[in-house]
Design a protein around this motif. Structure first.
Motif, PDB file in Angstrom:
ATOM      1  N   SER A  96       0.860  -1.192   0.000  1.00  0.00           N
ATOM      2  CA  SER A  96       0.000   0.000   0.000  1.00  0.00           C
ATOM      3  C   SER A  96       0.893   1.238   0.000  1.00  0.00           C
ATOM      4  O   SER A  96       1.841   1.332   0.787  1.00  0.00           O
ATOM      5  CB  SER A  96      -0.907   0.013   1.228  1.00  0.00           C
ATOM      6  OG  SER A  96      -1.873  -1.003   1.155  1.00  0.00           O
ATOM      7  N   THR A  97       0.581   2.195  -0.863  1.00  0.00           N
ATOM      8  CA  THR A  97       1.479   3.318  -1.103  1.00  0.00           C
ATOM      9  C   THR A  97       0.792   4.648  -0.906  1.00  0.00           C
ATOM     10  O   THR A  97      -0.325   4.846  -1.380  1.00  0.00           O
ATOM     11  CB  THR A  97       2.039   3.264  -2.542  1.00  0.00           C
ATOM     12  OG1 THR A  97       2.650   1.991  -2.770  1.00  0.00           O
ATOM     13  CG2 THR A  97       3.050   4.369  -2.781  1.00  0.00           C
ATOM     14  N   SER A  98       1.444   5.544  -0.195  1.00  0.00           N
ATOM     15  CA  SER A  98       1.060   6.952  -0.173  1.00  0.00           C
ATOM     16  C   SER A  98       2.071   7.697  -1.031  1.00  0.00           C
ATOM     17  O   SER A  98       3.267   7.692  -0.726  1.00  0.00           O
ATOM     18  CB  SER A  98       1.062   7.501   1.257  1.00  0.00           C
ATOM     19  OG  SER A  98       0.077   6.862   2.049  1.00  0.00           O
ATOM     20  N   CYS A  99       1.600   8.323  -2.100  1.00  0.00           N
ATOM     21  CA  CYS A  99       2.507   8.934  -3.071  1.00  0.00           C
ATOM     22  C   CYS A  99       3.185  10.176  -2.502  1.00  0.00           C
ATOM     23  O   CYS A  99       2.823  10.679  -1.447  1.00  0.00           O
ATOM     24  CB  CYS A  99       1.740   9.304  -4.326  1.00  0.00           C
ATOM     25  SG  CYS A  99       0.693   7.984  -4.940  1.00  0.00           S
ATOM     26  N   TRP A 100       4.145  10.652  -3.254  1.00  0.00           N
ATOM     27  CA  TRP A 100       4.834  11.880  -2.862  1.00  0.00           C
ATOM     28  C   TRP A 100       3.821  13.009  -2.720  1.00  0.00           C
ATOM     29  O   TRP A 100       3.046  13.294  -3.637  1.00  0.00           O
ATOM     30  CB  TRP A 100       5.877  12.274  -3.907  1.00  0.00           C
ATOM     31  CG  TRP A 100       7.122  11.459  -3.894  1.00  0.00           C
ATOM     32  CD1 TRP A 100       7.536  10.572  -4.839  1.00  0.00           C
ATOM     33  CD2 TRP A 100       8.142  11.452  -2.885  1.00  0.00           C
ATOM     34  NE1 TRP A 100       8.734  10.007  -4.484  1.00  0.00           N
ATOM     35  CE2 TRP A 100       9.123  10.533  -3.281  1.00  0.00           C
ATOM     36  CE3 TRP A 100       8.294  12.128  -1.681  1.00  0.00           C
ATOM     37  CZ2 TRP A 100      10.260  10.263  -2.522  1.00  0.00           C
ATOM     38  CZ3 TRP A 100       9.420  11.871  -0.923  1.00  0.00           C
ATOM     39  CH2 TRP A 100      10.392  10.961  -1.339  1.00  0.00           C
ATOM     40  N   SER A 101       3.839  13.666  -1.592  1.00  0.00           N
ATOM     41  CA  SER A 101       2.916  14.780  -1.367  1.00  0.00           C
ATOM     42  C   SER A 101       3.403  15.602  -0.184  1.00  0.00           C
ATOM     43  O   SER A 101       4.239  15.153   0.607  1.00  0.00           O
ATOM     44  CB  SER A 101       1.494  14.263  -1.086  1.00  0.00           C
ATOM     45  OG  SER A 101       1.466  13.527   0.128  1.00  0.00           O
ATOM     46  N   ARG A 102       2.872  16.785  -0.075  1.00  0.00           N
ATOM     47  CA  ARG A 102       3.046  17.615   1.117  1.00  0.00           C
ATOM     48  C   ARG A 102       1.670  18.170   1.463  1.00  0.00           C
ATOM     49  O   ARG A 102       0.806  18.299   0.593  1.00  0.00           O
ATOM     50  CB  ARG A 102       4.034  18.755   0.886  1.00  0.00           C
ATOM     51  CG  ARG A 102       3.636  19.705  -0.232  1.00  0.00           C
ATOM     52  CD  ARG A 102       4.615  20.845  -0.383  1.00  0.00           C
ATOM     53  NE  ARG A 102       4.293  21.648  -1.563  1.00  0.00           N
ATOM     54  CZ  ARG A 102       4.949  22.750  -1.911  1.00  0.00           C
ATOM     55  NH1 ARG A 102       5.959  23.161  -1.168  1.00  0.00           N
ATOM     56  NH2 ARG A 102       4.610  23.428  -2.993  1.00  0.00           N
ATOM     57  N   ASP A 103       1.449  18.469   2.708  1.00  0.00           N
ATOM     58  CA  ASP A 103       0.150  18.987   3.092  1.00  0.00           C
ATOM     59  C   ASP A 103      -0.127  20.281   2.341  1.00  0.00           C
ATOM     60  O   ASP A 103       0.739  21.156   2.256  1.00  0.00           O
ATOM     61  CB  ASP A 103       0.104  19.239   4.599  1.00  0.00           C
ATOM     62  CG  ASP A 103      -1.250  19.730   5.054  1.00  0.00           C
ATOM     63  OD1 ASP A 103      -2.176  18.920   5.151  1.00  0.00           O
ATOM     64  OD2 ASP A 103      -1.369  20.944   5.300  1.00  0.00           O
ATOM     65  N   GLN A 104      -1.324  20.402   1.770  1.00  0.00           N
ATOM     66  CA  GLN A 104      -1.620  21.568   0.937  1.00  0.00           C
ATOM     67  C   GLN A 104      -1.602  22.872   1.716  1.00  0.00           C
ATOM     68  O   GLN A 104      -1.365  23.941   1.141  1.00  0.00           O
ATOM     69  CB  GLN A 104      -2.975  21.384   0.260  1.00  0.00           C
ATOM     70  CG  GLN A 104      -4.154  21.270   1.204  1.00  0.00           C
ATOM     71  CD  GLN A 104      -5.474  21.138   0.457  1.00  0.00           C
ATOM     72  OE1 GLN A 104      -5.495  20.996  -0.761  1.00  0.00           O
ATOM     73  NE2 GLN A 104      -6.582  21.182   1.185  1.00  0.00           N
TER      74      GLN A 104
END
Length: 499
Positions: free
Chosen positions: A177-185
């Motif tokens: 299970s993967t959480s993609c590259w992101s930063r909190d908006q």
């Protein structure tokens, strides 16, 4: 040690296992050579919600993952699916390094399809994994994530209950299970606690790398004018090996059951689960975040992205509450932002008035404590609008101080978008301005905040300290253990990775 007992003594996670139901997100790894092939496949799936991109190690062929909304299942059934998936992929219980190696092998070789599930649960509806009963141990402990949003060091406590911000959510995953590259908006820091299950691998890129990262991602994705960081926020996963080869600093850590991970403001983060796991996440913010959050809110408005909460509301709630407490540190931090917000608001109101918008009325329920010395009677009737109706239909901005309503079509505009509407239509017919505070109230609050902030600054430089009366003794209450948020976020908002 001590904090592992929070989970061991937590009964909600166990008692509601059979009743907890949530909607799955299915992630399918497909061998698509380009975006058009992926889009054609997506058209056949009604539940398609997006696609996830992964680069192989050589960065020559793209791999596309389809994110599909799955069926609603219980936590027990999810555990069975996760267990069966693990058995299919590995002969024995793997370690984090083995799962990571197999994960990127599948991405690079592209010889098979892999479908896994992932769930996100609102704890306000289904219950938290932390103890919440008054008589339960650790129910009021500072490291309990249901308590943390109300920590006296977090300014988000002024927002109240906001799903996905001040209300924790559960992350339920299985192997791959993967959480993609992101930063909190909103560039908010957040904290994640792994209740139970397999390890989770976290990759992080410090906020200080954002300029270099923007150029690298733009080049890799051949974005044709779209900023690389905006592309990176669209469910895209790039191998850390590729990023390191391009000179990007990538940090890695393995989170084990009973451990916390803190993500600092602006940090880009991705995560891979090594098996069945249940974690819980919530946001917090120190006063030093305000400047970063204010600029992030402006950026989201320009990009027409809906925000989960109103920065205007947060500023005014902080100003109202902290003015009573005479908290000079926070008032000094927000005074410049409050003046800027006031200037923008007054200028846009004046421009609309000059454009011919003369119809206006007060709406909503505003704080009676906004002006403690204002003894004027308030109108008995207020025009009530649902929160869903306060979002500008053009830029998705949450209108708090004021809005323009097109009464015939029940359409809401923020003042900026209303100005464009009037310019395009050459008329204000059918439009009405709704405001929460009038100009006098806004100016009075700004003057009050700036005056107290200046007074506290003067006292600090003069070395004077006001004499406070001794606190009154009240009924003895059960002690609440708080955590100093300075331990979670540095005073200068260091763009460090996860710790």
């Amino acid at each position: 040690g001590r904090y592992r007992q929070i989970y061991r003594l937590s009964t909600p996670l166990h008692s509601e296992v059979s009743r907890l139901r949530f909607t799955l997100t299915t992630v399918k790894l497909g061998n698509f050579q380009d975006r058009h092939a992926a889009a054609e496949t997506c058209d056949t799936v009604r539940a398609f919600t997006g696609y996830l991109t992964l680069f192989d190690a050589s960065c020559t062929v793209l791999m596309w993952l389809l994110l599909l909304q799955g069926k609603s299942v219980s936590l027990t059934n999810f555990f069975r699916i996760a267990r069966n998936t693990m058995i299919m992929c590995f002969n024995k219980e793997p370690g984090a390094a083995e799962v990571e190696q197999e994960y990127w092998r599948i991405v690079e070789q592209r010889h098979c399809h892999v479908a896994v599930h992932y769930g996100k649960v609102d704890t306000n509806t289904h219950g938290s994994g932390f103890p919440v009963g008054k008589s339960e141990p650790f129910s009021k402990h500072g490291w309990n994530l249901t308590v943390l949003p109300n920590n006296s060091g977090s300014i988000l406590r002024h927002l109240g209950a906001v799903p996905g911000v001040t209300i924790p959510w559960l992350n339920i995953g299985m192997v791959f299970s993967t959480s993609c590259w992101s930063r909190d908006q909103n560039r908010l820091p957040y904290i994640d606690y792994l209740h139970t299950g397999a390890d989770c691998i976290w990759y992080s890129i410090p906020a200080e790398e954002k300029v270099k990262l923007d150029k690298v991602v733009h080049t890799l994705l051949q974005a044709n004018g779209t900023p690389g960081l905006e592309m990176l926020e669209k469910n895209i996963m790039i191998s850390p090996e590729v990023l390191c080869r391009e000179g990007i600093k990538v940090h890695r850590t393995v989170q084990q059951s009973g451990q916390f991970v803190v993500c600092f403001p602006g940090t880009f983060v991705s995560k891979v689960c090594c098996g069945y796991s249940v974690s819980e996440t919530v946001h917090f913010a120190t006063p030093q975040w305000m400047n970063l959050g204010y600029e992030a809110a402006k950026d989201l408005k320009c990009r027409h992205i809906a925000k989960p909460f109103s920065m205007e509301k947060l500023l005014y709630q902080i100003a109202t509450a902290e003015s009573k407490r005479e908290n000079g540190h926070i008032l000094t931090t927000i005074s410049a932002l409050l003046k800027d917000l006031r200037n923008i608001e007054m200028r846009q109101r004046q421009e609309l008035y000059e454009a011919g918008l003369l119809s206006s009325a007060r709406y909503g329920t505003h704080d009676n404590s906004l002006l403690p010395g204002d003894g004027r009677k308030k109108p008995r009737k207020w025009l009530a609008l649902e929160s869903s109706e306060r979002r500008c239909q053009t830029c998705q901005h949450l209108c708090y101080l004021s809005m323009v309503v097109q009464e015939n079509e029940n359409v809401v505009f923020c003042l900026e978008c209303a100005l464009r509407y009037v310019e395009n239509h050459k008329s204000c017919r059918g439009l009405k301005m709704m405001y929460r505070y009038d100009e006098e109230q806004i100016n009075s609050l700004v003057k009050q905040v700036c005056g107290k902030a200046l007074g506290k600054t003067t006292e600090k430089w003069n070395g004077a300290s006001p004499i406070k009366p001794p606190p009154k003794r009240g009924p003895r209450k059960r002690e609440t253990v708080e955590v100093s948020l300075s331990r979670l976020s540095s005073s200068h908002l260091s763009p460090a990775a996860v710790t």
